[in-house]
Design a protein around this motif. Structure first.
Motif, mmCIF file in Angstrom:
data_model
loop_
_atom_site.group_PDB
_atom_site.id
_atom_site.type_symbol
_atom_site.label_atom_id
_atom_site.label_comp_id
_atom_site.label_asym_id
_atom_site.label_seq_id
_atom_site.Cartn_x
_atom_site.Cartn_y
_atom_site.Cartn_z
ATOM 1 N N PRO A 91 -12.084 -5.622 3.609
ATOM 2 C CA PRO A 91 -13.004 -6.563 2.965
ATOM 3 C C PRO A 91 -12.645 -6.798 1.498
ATOM 4 N N ASP A 92 -12.894 -8.010 1.023
ATOM 5 C CA ASP A 92 -12.543 -8.302 -0.364
ATOM 6 C C ASP A 92 -13.484 -7.558 -1.316
ATOM 7 N N PRO A 93 -13.042 -7.341 -2.560
ATOM 8 C CA PRO A 93 -13.825 -6.545 -3.515
ATOM 9 C C PRO A 93 -15.230 -7.069 -3.760
ATOM 10 N N GLN B 39 -17.013 -10.356 7.497
ATOM 11 C CA GLN B 39 -15.580 -10.609 7.390
ATOM 12 C C GLN B 39 -14.816 -10.023 8.576
#
Length: 274
Positions: free
Chosen positions: A227-229, A260
């Motif tokens: 997952p993105d930050p 996500q």
């Protein structure tokens, strides 16, 4: 495709079991006479503290119902010791297998509970001889025990980790071959697979990039989800409103991360089901 993000409060895991199995799973219990996708994995697949984990989010987007066979803090042993659940997974139209850490496995050095694999049952003679200064009766969980050993001796700790990695590869190979074709291998974690998992200590614990490559050869597809930050930070803030422990909030994947994951899995799953 659009997914909604749901909060943490008022969760009901609707725990269920399938005929012939002693293992407990997140519900609702599914009708196995209709097409279904079996999701095997650990805490993230189960969806601890998440109202809609990624298997649930995929419900409206797949031509088969999701059967969530994830278990909190489980190891590969839990599946291999339960023929009924393996049968459920084998008869699915598709299987998604989350990469599970290597710490919760019975091995040459110690024994874990056959179903609740994170429970440390006892040290074997080899481990007592390797760490004579340690009182193993103090430990109830594998992660706490391994953390304590890591502080005693890097060299001796590495011997235990090497054994766990070897056992993991052997048992994951058995599991993947038992499941058969149309099986997706899923990496769902905060970082990509490390080169040196013993030094890294991240989850899934003790799993490195080389081990993943070996398992990819036994799967129909590999999906890697980090997952993105921004999603991780949003989830952490959301969970801290509910959870007392900051460490728990940092370790768990929240609803944004699960969105996500569902988005990343959808296309692969649809392609393999057809």
């Amino acid at each position: 495709m659009t997914y909604g993000v749901t909060g943490l409060r008022g969760l009901n895991y609707d725990i269920c079991a399938y005929d012939g199995s002693r293992l407990k799973f997140r519900g609702p219990k599914c009708d196995l006479s209709s097409p279904y996708v079996a999701f095997l994995g650990t805490t993230e697949t189960f969806g601890k503290f998440v109202a809609q984990p990624f298997p649930t989010l995929l419900t409206k987007h797949l031509p088969a119902a999701p059967v969530n066979l994830g278990m909190i803090n489980c190891g590969v042993d839990a599946y291999l010791n339960d023929p009924a659940v393996l049968d459920v997974a084998r008869h699915a139209d598709l299987r998604v297998v989350q990469v599970i850490g290597a710490l919760n496995l019975s091995n040459h050095y110690f024994k874990v509970h056959p179903r609740r694999n994170d429970r440390f049952v006892c040290a074997r003679t080899a481990l007592k001889r390797l760490f004579p200064e340690v009182d193993f009766t103090e430990f109830h969980f594998t992660k706490a025990m391994l953390a304590a050993l890591s502080h005693r001796s890097d060299e001796r700790y590495k011997m235990v980790c090497d054994e766990l990695q070897k056992i993991w590869l052997a048992r994951m190979t058995v599991l993947m071959k038992l499941l058969g074709e149309k099986t997706v291998l899923l990496w769902f974690a905060g970082n990509i697979p490390p080169i040196d998992a013993i030094a890294d200590l991240g989850d899934p614990m003790l799993i490195d990039a080389d081990m993943i490559e070996r398992m990819r050869a036994l799967s129909s597809a590999y999906v890697e989800i980090v997952p993105d930050p921004l999603a991780i930070e949003r989830d952490r803030e959301d969970m801290l409103r509910t959870l007392v422990s900051q460490s728990a909030a940092k370790q768990l994947m929240g609803p944004c991360a699960h969105v996500q994951a569902a988005q990343a899995l959808q296309e692969t799953c649809i392609h393999l089901i057809r």
